[in-house]
Motif scaffolding. Structure first.
Motif, PDB file in Angstrom:
ATOM      1  N   TYR A 138      41.469  37.440  41.395  1.00  0.00           N
ATOM      2  CA  TYR A 138      42.935  37.309  41.449  1.00  0.00           C
ATOM      3  C   TYR A 138      43.516  37.213  40.042  1.00  0.00           C
ATOM      4  N   GLU A 139      42.986  36.324  39.223  1.00  0.00           N
ATOM      5  CA  GLU A 139      43.562  36.081  37.898  1.00  0.00           C
ATOM      6  C   GLU A 139      43.405  37.294  36.983  1.00  0.00           C
ATOM      7  N   PRO A 156      39.102  33.475  42.971  1.00  0.00           N
ATOM      8  CA  PRO A 156      40.154  33.233  41.970  1.00  0.00           C
ATOM      9  C   PRO A 156      40.005  34.079  40.710  1.00  0.00           C
ATOM     10  N   ALA A 201      44.987  44.227  45.564  1.00  0.00           N
ATOM     11  CA  ALA A 201      45.794  43.204  44.880  1.00  0.00           C
ATOM     12  C   ALA A 201      46.869  43.849  44.014  1.00  0.00           C
ATOM     13  N   PHE A 259      51.004  42.794  44.270  1.00  0.00           N
ATOM     14  CA  PHE A 259      51.684  41.969  43.272  1.00  0.00           C
ATOM     15  C   PHE A 259      53.175  42.257  43.189  1.00  0.00           C
ATOM     16  N   SER A 313      42.951  40.415  37.865  1.00  0.00           N
ATOM     17  CA  SER A 313      43.756  41.521  38.391  1.00  0.00           C
ATOM     18  C   SER A 313      45.220  41.331  38.029  1.00  0.00           C
ATOM     19  N   LEU A 314      45.708  40.090  38.131  1.00  0.00           N
ATOM     20  CA  LEU A 314      47.104  39.807  37.789  1.00  0.00           C
ATOM     21  C   LEU A 314      47.370  40.069  36.311  1.00  0.00           C
ATOM     22  N   LEU A 338      47.153  37.928  49.080  1.00  0.00           N
ATOM     23  CA  LEU A 338      46.999  37.336  47.755  1.00  0.00           C
ATOM     24  C   LEU A 338      46.576  35.871  47.833  1.00  0.00           C
ATOM     25  N   GLU A 339      47.079  35.149  48.836  1.00  0.00           N
ATOM     26  CA  GLU A 339      46.663  33.758  49.021  1.00  0.00           C
ATOM     27  C   GLU A 339      45.171  33.675  49.346  1.00  0.00           C
ATOM     28  N   LEU A 381      42.831  35.975  48.688  1.00  0.00           N
ATOM     29  CA  LEU A 381      42.064  36.411  47.530  1.00  0.00           C
ATOM     30  C   LEU A 381      41.991  35.300  46.483  1.00  0.00           C
ATOM     31  N   LYS A 382      43.108  34.650  46.220  1.00  0.00           N
ATOM     32  CA  LYS A 382      43.138  33.567  45.225  1.00  0.00           C
ATOM     33  C   LYS A 382      42.255  32.410  45.652  1.00  0.00           C
TER      34      LYS A 382
END
Length: 333
Positions: A206-207, A203, A92, A96, A209-210, A195-196, A198-199
């Protein structure tokens, strides 16, 4: 559309103790000619991609930089983790900063691969599938009933199921059916698609990691945010759950060289007879070694440790590493 090679290089190689240590993991050890597995990985893939990114850890990024220079890879960037949080997050981070349609080729840094033509064919097939929006994994045609690898049940490019590392009898059954491939740990997909997925499936990964990515300082990821990321592999997070999955059947020679037994087999295949004595193998020792009345043993020597094992017990070296990490941590550093 760009193609990016993501090199995952955060592992320690604990099954190769005492040769592999935290300060010098197996992927950086020049055991193959005068080259390391990391260098061979960078060289092998540089002509397929537009740039390279290494996801590694704070203890080893200078080793990565040195090997990239040796490999002649000049277009690269780094993502330096404060602590390892497994492969779902590592990939991820690399996605990004990309355009959604950019293609990511993910490879570990510690595999040995032979037959360059077959490898090129597999990479090109995977890239074309990825451009169509598929999530692609690479499956290796098995050469034996290996218990150290996961398996992919398949038909053509379709994945029927993923299987955990089997016991010997189950592995033998897999081989007999001809419907299973070794799971190589290599993947290919568009950044946006990954990413889609993984989200959708994870979630929280994803969140967190972001947020970690957004708090980075140059190439370095922050520790506080990093430790909030669930540690989950990309296999569990995405590959085993995606409806977009495809597999490329790979016929190139492949080994993760994750155990002394696999290194033994590789050296045998390469004709490195000088490493063997009376059907035993010596690793690292500069002393004269003799064996008497024993077979299939490996003697592994470093300046501060000696390991003697039956090659069939290679998978269990990790248990020694884990015990020493608790009891004598200086022996794994």
């Amino acid at each position: 559309m760009s193609i990016l090679h993501v090199v995952l290089s955060g592992g320690v190689g604990s099954r190769l103790w005492p040769v592999s240590r935290k300060s010098m993991p197996k992927q950086y050890i020049p055991m193959f000619g005068d080259k390391s597995l990391f260098q061979l990985t960078a060289e092998r893939n540089k002509d397929f991609v537009d740039s390279t990114v290494v996801v590694g850890n704070k203890d080893n990024y200078l080793l990565s930089q040195a090997d990239l220079i040796r490999a002649g890879v000049h277009q690269y960037s780094e993502i330096i983790e404060a602590a390892p949080r497994n492969t779902a997050a590592a990939i991820a981070f690399s996605a990004f900063d990309l355009n959604p349609e950019d293609v990511i080729l993910v490879t570990p840094s510690d595999h040995i691969i032979t037959n360059e033509e077959a490898y090129a064919n597999a990479i090109n097939e995977a890239i074309e599938l990825a451009k169509k929006g598929f999530v692609v994994t690479f499956g290796i045609v098995p050469s034996k009933p290996e218990t150290g690898y996961g398996y992919i049940e398949y038909e053509g490019n379709e994945v029927i199921s993923f299987r955990e590392k089997p016991n010997l009898s189950t592995a033998e059954l897999f081989i007999e059916t001809g419907k299973f491939l070794w799971n190589s740990g290599m993947f290919c997909f568009q950044a946006g698609v990954y990413l889609e997925e993984l989200k959708s499936f994870e979630p929280e990964i994803y969140e967190t990691s972001l947020k970690t990515w957004e708090a980075r300082n140059g190439s370095f990821l922050p520790e506080t945010e990093t430790m909030k990321i669930p540690s989950v592999s990309v296999d569990y997070a995405v590959m085993e759950r995606s409806s977009k999955i495809k597999v490329v059947q790979a016929t190139f020679g492949w080994s993760d060289l994750g155990s002394f037994e696999s290194i033994w087999e590789h050296w045998e295949q390469q004709g490195e007879v000088h490493r063997f004595k009376q059907n035993n193998c010596v690793v690292g020792s500069t002393k004269h070694v003799e064996f008497l009345g024993v077979s299939n043993l490996m003697l592994v020597e470093t300046p501060d440790a000696i390991l003697v094992l039956d090659k069939s017990n290679s998978q269990d070296v990790k248990k020694i590493y884990e015990r020493l990490e608790r009891e004598i941590p200086e022996l794994v550093r």
